[in-house]
Design an enzyme around this catalytic site. Sequence first.
Site: not given
Length: 263
Positions: A42, A110, A144
């Site tokens: 990430e 994200k 994540c």
Amino acid sequence: MLKIALYQGPGLINDIPGAFAHMAAQAAKAKAHGAGLLILPEMYLSGYNIGPAAAAAQALDGAGLQPAQEIARAHCIALAFGYPEAVGGEVANSAVLIGAGGEILLNYRKTHLFGDLDRAMFKHVGAEFPVVAYRGLKFGLLICYDIEFPEPARRLALSGADVLLIPTAQMQPYEQVARHVLPARAYENQVYTAYANHAGDDDGLSYVGLSSLCGPDGTVLALAGRGEEMLFADIDPDHQARVRAADPFFKDRRPALYGPLAD
């Protein structure tokens, strides 16, 4: 069969030219081991804990990702990695999948921001879960914290994804995610998962490492330790088809019962 390489290691903070040079070295190493795709962590391009991210942000349609496209072409290897994306006047925590010919195949923003740290850096939050076909497989991206919710992975699986690529910056004390959640997500969705974490310390953050490649039956095919490491595993469509045939989870689902889950 597609061999995936996964790089785990410390990030370079606000050194984008250095990150591209490092990416080129890792791509060469992965290709030398026969990999057709390399996934990195990430916010790999800038480092994760960089404070206000606008200065490092790269537009998807600009020149900022061209060095990565050139690396992919030069080494004939697909690349997936995280970066800060400029979206209008805001910044998104994004990940991109670039094909071995240098073409941008997929971009993902994200959808679940983690705590004050994410929310301070990223004002643009994603809302889409795209899937792309590449080399006979369908790929989806998550980042994540997204994988800690069952719904994003399930949405991608219902859209036909065979492989989930997950750049991450998982820090202490969340080892249980790396050790237990990733195999569960792979098993319950009958997908391959590639979870690429940072390692070491970053301005007060201590990363757990423990990057992994998991198979569609929940088998942990490769698991990193705490430090810098490159993992390899094969994506086997025939094995995946056998797993799905033996346990037809998606055929046996009863979606009419699940409506309250979206409340």
